[in-house]
Design an enzyme around this catalytic site. Structure first.
Site, PDB file in Angstrom:
ATOM      1  N   VAL A  32      42.268  48.629  17.966  1.00 16.30           N
ATOM      2  CA  VAL A  32      41.056  48.886  18.743  1.00 16.30           C
ATOM      3  C   VAL A  32      40.551  47.593  19.383  1.00 16.30           C
ATOM      4  CG1 VAL A  32      38.626  49.581  18.575  1.00 16.30           C
ATOM      5  CG2 VAL A  32      40.384  50.907  17.408  1.00 16.30           C
TER       6      VAL A  32
ATOM      7  N   GLU B 190      38.629  49.031  25.755  1.00 12.06           N
ATOM      8  CA  GLU B 190      38.314  50.434  26.037  1.00 12.06           C
ATOM      9  C   GLU B 190      37.439  50.625  27.275  1.00 12.06           C
ATOM     10  OE1 GLU B 190      39.380  50.209  21.741  1.00 12.06           O
ATOM     11  OE2 GLU B 190      38.081  49.051  23.075  1.00 12.06           O
TER      12      GLU B 190
ATOM     13  N   ASP C  58      45.944  49.313  66.534  1.00 10.78           N
ATOM     14  CA  ASP C  58      45.960  49.923  67.848  1.00 10.78           C
ATOM     15  C   ASP C  58      45.094  49.075  68.779  1.00 10.78           C
ATOM     16  OD1 ASP C  58      46.396  51.737  69.859  1.00 10.78           O
ATOM     17  OD2 ASP C  58      44.885  53.157  69.186  1.00 10.78           O
TER      18      ASP C  58
ATOM     19  N   ASP D  26      45.194  56.567  65.686  1.00  7.87           N
ATOM     20  CA  ASP D  26      44.311  57.689  65.971  1.00  7.87           C
ATOM     21  C   ASP D  26      45.073  58.958  66.304  1.00  7.87           C
ATOM     22  OD1 ASP D  26      45.366  56.853  68.329  1.00  7.87           O
ATOM     23  OD2 ASP D  26      43.489  56.797  69.443  1.00  7.87           O
TER      24      ASP D  26
ATOM     25  N   ASP E   8      50.770  58.453  65.170  1.00 10.10           N
ATOM     26  CA  ASP E   8      50.519  57.384  64.192  1.00 10.10           C
ATOM     27  C   ASP E   8      50.617  57.874  62.751  1.00 10.10           C
ATOM     28  OD1 ASP E   8      49.874  55.373  66.135  1.00 10.10           O
ATOM     29  OD2 ASP E   8      47.948  56.357  66.430  1.00 10.10           O
TER      30      ASP E   8
ATOM     31  N   ASN F 212      38.287  40.348  23.658  1.00 10.10           N
ATOM     32  CA  ASN F 212      39.177  41.012  22.712  1.00 10.10           C
ATOM     33  C   ASN F 212      39.997  40.002  21.918  1.00 10.10           C
ATOM     34  OD1 ASN F 212      38.180  43.151  24.188  1.00 10.10           O
ATOM     35  ND2 ASN F 212      40.088  44.300  24.155  1.00 10.10           N
TER      36      ASN F 212
ATOM     37  N   GLU G 171      37.889  38.872  19.118  1.00  7.10           N
ATOM     38  CA  GLU G 171      37.862  39.838  18.014  1.00  7.10           C
ATOM     39  C   GLU G 171      39.132  39.732  17.176  1.00  7.10           C
ATOM     40  OE1 GLU G 171      37.405  43.508  20.077  1.00  7.10           O
ATOM     41  OE2 GLU G 171      35.542  42.902  21.055  1.00  7.10           O
TER      42      GLU G 171
ATOM     43  N   ASN H 106      33.113  46.598  22.730  1.00  2.00           N
ATOM     44  CA  ASN H 106      33.993  46.843  23.875  1.00  2.00           C
ATOM     45  C   ASN H 106      33.398  47.806  24.902  1.00  2.00           C
ATOM     46  OD1 ASN H 106      35.741  45.186  22.557  1.00  2.00           O
ATOM     47  ND2 ASN H 106      37.285  46.737  22.102  1.00  2.00           N
TER      48      ASN H 106
ATOM     49  N   THR I  33      28.220  46.546  25.000  1.00  2.00           N
ATOM     50  CA  THR I  33      27.768  45.209  25.418  1.00  2.00           C
ATOM     51  C   THR I  33      28.719  44.595  26.443  1.00  2.00           C
ATOM     52  OG1 THR I  33      28.819  44.272  23.466  1.00  2.00           O
ATOM     53  CG2 THR I  33      26.488  44.792  23.318  1.00  2.00           C
ATOM     54  N   ASP I  34      30.025  44.583  26.133  1.00  2.00           N
ATOM     55  CA  ASP I  34      30.985  44.055  27.107  1.00  2.00           C
ATOM     56  C   ASP I  34      31.022  44.917  28.363  1.00  2.00           C
ATOM     57  OD1 ASP I  34      31.594  41.996  25.487  1.00  2.00           O
ATOM     58  OD2 ASP I  34      33.601  42.661  24.940  1.00  2.00           O
TER      59      ASP I  34
END
Length: 895
Positions: free
Chosen positions: A281, A286, A328, A630, A634, A696, A699, A724, A727-728
């Site tokens: 994890v 995530e 063009d 256009d 094309d 990460n 962690e 994850n 807050t992040d």
């Protein structure tokens, strides 16, 4: 229908015979039988994706698959709240992406207009208005000004017939149409005896016999070709898939290694399995898919404000990676409004200012403004082109002007209006000889006070050959051979400069002269000629200059005349060694063409197949190509290019459906603004991706370090998910709103093959992540044997605070905070304060304490955490200051 002959190489009588048709039209029974045989006259378009297909496509990502697996594993090991949190973020991410893409599709549907709804045909000897889907080969179709052509037709009759074929061939000027036989090898743009489905009649009237309908038309063939071209994955999609794959391997490897180490330390199997899940994890960011999706979604709204309608989320970032723009000309680099820019009379040559169809501008002689009334020859020329003209101009009521008639005739009317002339005091018309492609001239006779006068306009070389005099300073003088040759050279000079040249003459008609074209259009008095141009957009030159400074190659690809295209390129500051035509392209090998494209940036008279070939050649060196277009011609190239850009105003439905982006205002400068926004998006995606991964790593270092030191689990899975996802996630999303760096358009395009995690970026991530992890481990190790819950809360809170310091490092790795402005991204400051507020709730509110396993902290605890984290920010600032002064050779580019 048998294999069709080259219809343009047959006379109209032979075409009728081949189709078993006749001028009186088909009978109702014949039409019904042919409709059954050939099918309806409609284009088979690719079916639009269903809502379910759009939603399921949001899950086509390795990173999303990893998150789903992580949720399943969490549920199986008895962590249902973790599984629920992950699945909620995955579903919300998919819903957000689905909403953005479906809304873009709805916007495209709103832009679409029916190609042709009704057609006037002759059946059973009578005119009938029918649904255009019921038109069949052999039908006789009537063409009038303002109508769209319902199918491919061979012209049977034509009176001053002109057709706008820009959607099919790219030709900016209306094309004259008349019956007749042409050589078998005649190119599409030169088939003057045919009109094609999807084009528009802009002048005159005519009749044609239907030779092809539906997918057999030139329009349909190219639409079918575009359906065979498969769109390629965007650079960001490929990069995120590589990142997801790498993260998946790393997660499995670290988790397995931790379990093995724990078992060797004789820890319990269940405990180690929980540690392994926690590490997995911790490895997986995530919140990354959701933050990427939200950033792209916000970018789409920003791009819409810049007149760029993005149809698919990743396309907004792809625009920022563009290294070549194939654009063009007509309406994109130019205004798509013909204007008289120069007038040459035997007595003077003047420049005409003003833009668009507004009758506002001045006449300049040697750089000074003049009154055209003071120059009889100039005034007479302008009066002649005004009277020998059917176009009108009118104010549209909302601040603009529009013309009614052909663009060329409208430009002449506007030029006359700038001189104060109008038809309000015009004499009575007494006769007319219409323009056609054979005569190349038009005459209208007026009853003046002194008798009838014929005013003639047309190809200047044709008028010159029929003239015997010229008007100089208000007097008619003989047109000598030397003077005639001089005027021819001046006409050639205008034409070689890319101007559409149109001459004018007049003749007072003697009494008793037969009023026939041959009799009237002789012994003319030549008045001069005008140079007409679809002028460049004023902002296009600056946009091209900006592209060059940004390392973006610009190639003009147009169906227009090569001289005109090259002249526009020169005016815009687009350097090119001449211009290549479609015929030139066919004579070159791929290697030769690749070499020529290094120096030749103007391609004219090109077909859909030519455009596809150019994209293939440019793609050899992993170029990210933006192609604008256009017309239906094309569409294949739009689909093949890295990002296809269709025109919103003059673009066909097929072009829009084949594109990744629709340019709402048809303006090249808007593309460049979109490129800048796309670069900002990618830079920010790189910033927050690296920031999230550094968190990460912190962690992982904390958990693995604790494991190696024989400590209890420092962070439990639900705390890691909180970091994850919440807050992040908040700070990463705010980092996605970081303004573009001031020199973003002075940097070269990034290499699309370069991963988000470059070697330098990976080094920074490891260094900062390790620092955060060791700080967290230090905080935990001093308390765990006294109060495990408080120690874990200190580690949990400490890691969050350290990461909030760290996020400021990732705002830029080139410029310190005082250079970019501490308050230049207020959203990030709000996110930091919001994350701190949420952490306070988690630490002190009982319901959160129970859910996340936290305990209250003292004010001293908060102070210690704040002091420990401050060096993380200071070190980053010192690094950037040293680098900006040239004292640090270590380079960590943002892209």
């Amino acid at each position: 229908m048998p294999p069709p002959p080259d219809w343009w190489s047959l006379t109209s009588e032979e075409v009728l015979q081949e189709l078993r048709a006749r001028p009186a039209g088909l009978t109702a029974k014949e039409a019904e039988e042919r409709l059954e045989r050939y099918g309806e006259n409609v284009l088979r378009e690719e079916a639009r994706e269903t809502r379910l297909q759009v939603f399921l496509r949001q899950f086509k990502s390795i990173l999303i698959a990893i998150l789903v697996i992580a949720a399943v594993v969490s549920f199986l090991v008895g962590e249902p709240q973790d599984a629920a949190a992950i699945l909620i973020i995955v579903v919300l991410n998919a819903l957000l992406g689905y909403t953005q893409e479906w809304q873009a599709g709805e916007a495209i549907e709103a832009l679409k207009k029916m190609l042709v709804q009704r057609a006037v045909v002759i059946r059973d000897g009578e005119q009938q208005e029918i649904d255009a889907a019921g038109v069949v080969p052999g039908d006789i179709v009537l063409l009038e000004m303002g109508e769209r052509v319902p199918a491919d037709l061979a012209i049977v009759e034509a009176t001053s017939l002109q057709v706008d074929e820009a959607p099919l061939t790219g030709e900016s000027a209306p094309v004259d149409k008349a019956p007749g036989r042409l050589p078998p090898g005649t190119g599409l743009a030169e088939r003057s005896n045919m009109t094609f489905a999807g084009t528009t009649v802009v002048n005159g009237r005519g009749q044609g016999v239907v030779v092809a309908t539906g997918m057999e038309t030139e329009f349909g063939k190219i639409a079918g070709l575009s359906q065979l071209v498969t769109a390629e994955a965007t650079p960001l999609s490929r990069q995120m898939d590589v990142l997801g794959r790498d993260i998946g391997f790393i997660a499995l490897g670290i988790a397995a290694l931790a379990v093995v180490v724990g078992l060797l330390q004789q820890r319990g199997l269940l405990e180690m399995f929980l540690v392994g899940v926690s590490l997995a994890v911790a490895v997986i960011p995530e919140g990354l898919p959701a933050v990427v999706t939200l950033t792209l979604a916000i970018g789409i709204k920003t791009m819409m404000q810049k007149n760029c309608l993005i149809r698919r989320l990743p396309a907004s970032e792809t625009l920022g990676a563009v290294s070549v723009i194939c654009t063009d000309k007509t309406g994109t680099l130019t205004r798509n409004e013909m204007a008289v820019v120069r007038v040459k009379t035997p007595g003077a040559e003047v420049a005409v200012t003003g833009t668009g169809y507004a009758p506002e501008g001045v006449f300049l002689l040697d750089g000074r403004a003049i009154d055209p009334g003071d120059y009889p020859g100039l005034r007479q020329f302008l009066r002649a082109v005004l009277l020998c003209n059917h176009a009108t101009i009118a104010h549209d009521g909302v601040g603009g002007w529009r013309i009614f008639g052909t663009p060329t005739e409208g430009a002449l009317v506007v030029a006359a209006a700038k001189a104060g002339l109008s038809r309000d005091d015009a004499p009575e018309a007494a006769g007319e000889f219409s323009f056609d492609s054979t005569r190349k001239r038009m005459t209208i006779i007026y009853r003046e006070d002194d008798g009838d006068v014929a005013y003639v306009k047309g190809a200047p070389e044709v008028l010159l050959a029929r003239s015997s005099g010229v008007l100089v300073d208000g007097s008619v003088v003989a047109l000598t051979d030397d003077l005639r040759e001089t005027i021819r050279e001046e006409i050639a000079g205008y034409a070689s400069g890319g101007l559409r040249v149109l001459g004018a003459a007049y003749r007072p008609l003697p009494a008793g002269l037969p009023r026939t074209a041959d009799a009237v259009e002789e012994e003319l008095v030549f008045l001069g000629f005008a140079g007409i141009l679809d002028p460049p957009r004023p902002e296009a030159a600056e946009a091209i200059r900006l592209c060059r400074s940004a390392g973006i190659d610009v190639i003009m690809i147009t169906g227009d005349n090569p001289l005109t295209a090259y002249a526009i390129a020169e005016d815009l500051g687009l350097p090119s060694e001449g211009a290549l035509t479609g015929t030139d392209l066919e004579a070159l090998t791929d290697d030769e063409l690749e070499e020529r494209l290094r120096v030749t940036k103007v391609l004219s008279r090109v077909t859909a197949a030519h455009k596809l070939r150019v994209i293939d050649i440019l793609s050899r060196k992993r170029a990210v190509i933006a192609m604008t277009g256009d017309g239906v011609n094309d569409a294949p190239a739009l689909k093949k290019a890295s990002i296809g850009i269709a025109m919103g105003i003059k673009g066909t439905d097929v072009a829009k459906e084949s594109s990744d982006m629709v340019l709402v205002d048809d303006n090249f400068a808007s593309i460049v603004a979109g490129v800048e926004e796309g670069r900002r998006e990618y830079d920010n995606i790189a910033r927050f991706t690296r920031y999230l991964l550094s968190s990460n790593v912190g962690e992982i270092v904390a958990i693995v370090g604790g494991l190696l030191l024989g400590l209890p689990l420092i962070l439990i899975p639900v705390q890691i998910l909180w970091i994850n996802l919440i807050t992040d996630g908040l700070t990463a999303l705010a980092l996605g709103l970081e303004p573009a760096e001031k020199d973003v358009m002075q940097q070269r395009p990034r290499d699309p093959g370069e991963p988000i995690l470059t070697r330098a970026a990976f080094t920074i991530i490891l260094a900062l992540g390790a620092w955060l992890g060791l700080l967290t481990l230090y905080v935990f190790s001093g308390l765990y044997d006294i109060d495990l819950d408080r120690a874990r809360t200190m580690a949990f809170t400490g890691l969050i605070v350290f990461e909030l310091y760290n996020v400021l490092n990732f705002r830029s790795f080139r410029f310190p905070l005082h250079r970019i402005g501490f308050f230049s991204n207020p959203a990030l400051l709000y996110a930091i304060l919001g994350s701190l507020a949420l952490q306070v709730l988690v630490v002190y509110v009982p319901v959160f304490q129970d859910f996340l396993g936290t305990a209250p902290l003292t004010l001293a605890d908060w102070g210690l955490i704040a002091l420990l984290g401050l060096p993380v920010l200071l070190a980053g600032e010192v690094y950037k200051i040293l680098r900006s002064r040239g004292g640090n050779p270590w380079v960590f580019p943002t892209r």
